[in-house]
Design a protein around this motif. Sequence first.
Motif, mmCIF file in Angstrom:
data_model
loop_
_atom_site.group_PDB
_atom_site.id
_atom_site.type_symbol
_atom_site.label_atom_id
_atom_site.label_comp_id
_atom_site.label_asym_id
_atom_site.label_seq_id
_atom_site.Cartn_x
_atom_site.Cartn_y
_atom_site.Cartn_z
ATOM 1 N N MET A 262 -18.358 15.281 64.410
ATOM 2 C CA MET A 262 -19.452 15.094 65.372
ATOM 3 C C MET A 262 -18.952 14.428 66.650
ATOM 4 O O MET A 262 -19.318 14.827 67.752
ATOM 5 N N PHE A 263 -18.116 13.406 66.498
ATOM 6 C CA PHE A 263 -17.548 12.751 67.684
ATOM 7 C C PHE A 263 -16.659 13.717 68.476
ATOM 8 O O PHE A 263 -16.663 13.701 69.709
ATOM 9 N N PHE A 264 -15.910 14.560 67.788
ATOM 10 C CA PHE A 264 -15.082 15.546 68.470
ATOM 11 C C PHE A 264 -15.947 16.527 69.267
ATOM 12 O O PHE A 264 -15.634 16.849 70.419
ATOM 13 N N ILE A 265 -17.028 16.988 68.656
ATOM 14 C CA ILE A 265 -17.906 17.939 69.348
ATOM 15 C C ILE A 265 -18.539 17.284 70.567
ATOM 16 O O ILE A 265 -18.597 17.883 71.645
ATOM 17 N N GLN A 266 -18.993 16.030 70.431
ATOM 18 C CA GLN A 266 -19.565 15.323 71.569
ATOM 19 C C GLN A 266 -18.531 15.144 72.680
ATOM 20 O O GLN A 266 -18.816 15.360 73.850
ATOM 21 N N ALA A 267 -17.314 14.754 72.325
ATOM 22 C CA ALA A 267 -16.260 14.574 73.320
ATOM 23 C C ALA A 267 -15.900 15.899 73.994
ATOM 24 O O ALA A 267 -15.662 15.940 75.203
ATOM 25 N N ALA A 268 -15.882 16.972 73.218
ATOM 26 C CA ALA A 268 -15.576 18.285 73.789
ATOM 27 C C ALA A 268 -16.661 18.709 74.778
ATOM 28 O O ALA A 268 -16.351 19.212 75.866
ATOM 29 N N PHE A 269 -17.923 18.497 74.413
ATOM 30 C CA PHE A 269 -19.016 18.816 75.340
ATOM 31 C C PHE A 269 -18.867 18.030 76.632
ATOM 32 O O PHE A 269 -18.992 18.579 77.731
ATOM 33 N N LEU A 270 -18.593 16.735 76.516
ATOM 34 C CA LEU A 270 -18.479 15.893 77.711
ATOM 35 C C LEU A 270 -17.288 16.303 78.560
ATOM 36 O O LEU A 270 -17.405 16.444 79.784
ATOM 37 N N PHE A 271 -16.144 16.524 77.943
ATOM 38 C CA PHE A 271 -14.942 16.912 78.689
ATOM 39 C C PHE A 271 -15.141 18.250 79.403
ATOM 40 O O PHE A 271 -14.807 18.385 80.582
ATOM 41 N N ILE A 272 -15.683 19.223 78.691
ATOM 42 C CA ILE A 272 -15.868 20.550 79.290
ATOM 43 C C ILE A 272 -16.917 20.493 80.401
ATOM 44 O O ILE A 272 -16.786 21.156 81.428
ATOM 45 N N LEU B 120 -27.185 18.613 66.339
ATOM 46 C CA LEU B 120 -25.945 18.111 66.938
ATOM 47 C C LEU B 120 -25.613 18.840 68.236
ATOM 48 O O LEU B 120 -25.378 18.209 69.272
ATOM 49 N N LEU B 121 -25.608 20.163 68.198
ATOM 50 C CA LEU B 121 -25.257 20.921 69.407
ATOM 51 C C LEU B 121 -26.285 20.724 70.512
ATOM 52 O O LEU B 121 -25.928 20.600 71.691
ATOM 53 N N SER B 122 -27.558 20.681 70.162
ATOM 54 C CA SER B 122 -28.604 20.477 71.172
ATOM 55 C C SER B 122 -28.500 19.100 71.803
ATOM 56 O O SER B 122 -28.583 18.962 73.034
ATOM 57 N N SER B 123 -28.325 18.074 70.986
ATOM 58 C CA SER B 123 -28.241 16.726 71.538
ATOM 59 C C SER B 123 -26.971 16.536 72.366
ATOM 60 O O SER B 123 -26.985 15.844 73.387
ATOM 61 N N CYS B 124 -25.877 17.155 71.944
ATOM 62 C CA CYS B 124 -24.637 17.067 72.733
ATOM 63 C C CYS B 124 -24.804 17.740 74.085
ATOM 64 O O CYS B 124 -24.319 17.239 75.103
ATOM 65 N N ALA B 125 -25.483 18.869 74.103
ATOM 66 C CA ALA B 125 -25.699 19.576 75.361
ATOM 67 C C ALA B 125 -26.634 18.800 76.282
ATOM 68 O O ALA B 125 -26.373 18.662 77.483
ATOM 69 N N ILE B 126 -27.712 18.272 75.725
ATOM 70 C CA ILE B 126 -28.677 17.527 76.542
ATOM 71 C C ILE B 126 -28.071 16.225 77.046
ATOM 72 O O ILE B 126 -28.358 15.795 78.164
ATOM 73 N N ALA B 127 -27.245 15.593 76.248
ATOM 74 C CA ALA B 127 -26.642 14.319 76.646
ATOM 75 C C ALA B 127 -25.759 14.457 77.881
ATOM 76 O O ALA B 127 -25.609 13.502 78.639
ATOM 77 N N THR B 128 -25.173 15.633 78.090
ATOM 78 C CA THR B 128 -24.248 15.793 79.219
ATOM 79 C C THR B 128 -24.943 16.101 80.541
ATOM 80 O O THR B 128 -24.286 16.103 81.581
ATOM 81 N N VAL B 129 -26.240 16.342 80.523
ATOM 82 C CA VAL B 129 -26.952 16.717 81.751
ATOM 83 C C VAL B 129 -26.801 15.677 82.867
ATOM 84 O O VAL B 129 -26.514 16.037 84.007
ATOM 85 N N PRO B 130 -26.956 14.368 82.616
ATOM 86 C CA PRO B 130 -26.826 13.411 83.718
ATOM 87 C C PRO B 130 -25.404 13.235 84.234
ATOM 88 O O PRO B 130 -25.196 12.606 85.259
ATOM 89 N N VAL C 196 -18.158 23.195 83.485
ATOM 90 C CA VAL C 196 -18.709 24.272 82.667
ATOM 91 C C VAL C 196 -20.097 23.854 82.199
ATOM 92 O O VAL C 196 -20.303 22.725 81.747
ATOM 93 N N HIS C 197 -21.048 24.755 82.289
ATOM 94 C CA HIS C 197 -22.425 24.466 81.893
ATOM 95 C C HIS C 197 -22.515 24.260 80.378
ATOM 96 O O HIS C 197 -21.807 24.923 79.621
ATOM 97 N N PRO C 198 -23.396 23.358 79.921
ATOM 98 C CA PRO C 198 -23.517 23.127 78.469
ATOM 99 C C PRO C 198 -23.910 24.373 77.671
ATOM 100 O O PRO C 198 -23.523 24.496 76.501
ATOM 101 N N ILE C 199 -24.622 25.297 78.276
ATOM 102 C CA ILE C 199 -24.968 26.532 77.560
ATOM 103 C C ILE C 199 -23.698 27.342 77.291
ATOM 104 O O ILE C 199 -23.543 27.928 76.216
ATOM 105 N N ALA C 200 -22.791 27.356 78.255
ATOM 106 C CA ALA C 200 -21.524 28.055 78.037
ATOM 107 C C ALA C 200 -20.704 27.353 76.959
ATOM 108 O O ALA C 200 -20.043 28.009 76.150
#
Length: 165
Positions: free
Chosen positions: A64-74, A107-117, A79-83
């Motif tokens: 879960m931490f890896f997925i969150q970090a990957a979302f934030l890094f990308i 998990l995927l939804s919260s990771c994507a929404i968290a990166t919006v700001p 890159v848009h969270p939908i991509a």
Amino acid sequence: MIHRRRSFFHIGWPTWKWNTNRLDNFIVLLVTLSFLTETLTASPYLQYIQDPIIALEGRPILIMFFIQAAFLFITLLGVHPIATMGIFGGISGLLLGAFPPVTLVILLSSCAIATVPSAPYGLIVTITSVALKRNPYQIVLRNLPYTIGLGFVGIGVSLLSMLFY
């Protein structure tokens, strides 16, 4: 049904046609996202995402931490969270082996929404930077603690969903 047919055909119909005919850019966006996902699935670069998840097998919180970090890094790369969700869709079989479907969706939804700001090319940061006359990256740095905190909340809710599923 409320006897307003004439006003609907006079105002509503032209407005609906005008707004509906302007949705062609979304079709282009979704077609390119599909192309990206299919191309990534067939390329050797998918291994860069699969290998850490395989190495962390049996430790769902670290995945879960890896997925969150990957979302934030990308996202910080622009890159848009939908991509990014499309990218993780390429390894959904692997992720479904590690998590129940409900947990994975949360998990995927919260990771994507968290990166919006903290998306430097996102609408929220752009509007804020124009209004405050500041560099978008300064706003991203200021919003980063909130993004990380929201990601932790999403991971916590995901863990709770694992307990009850």
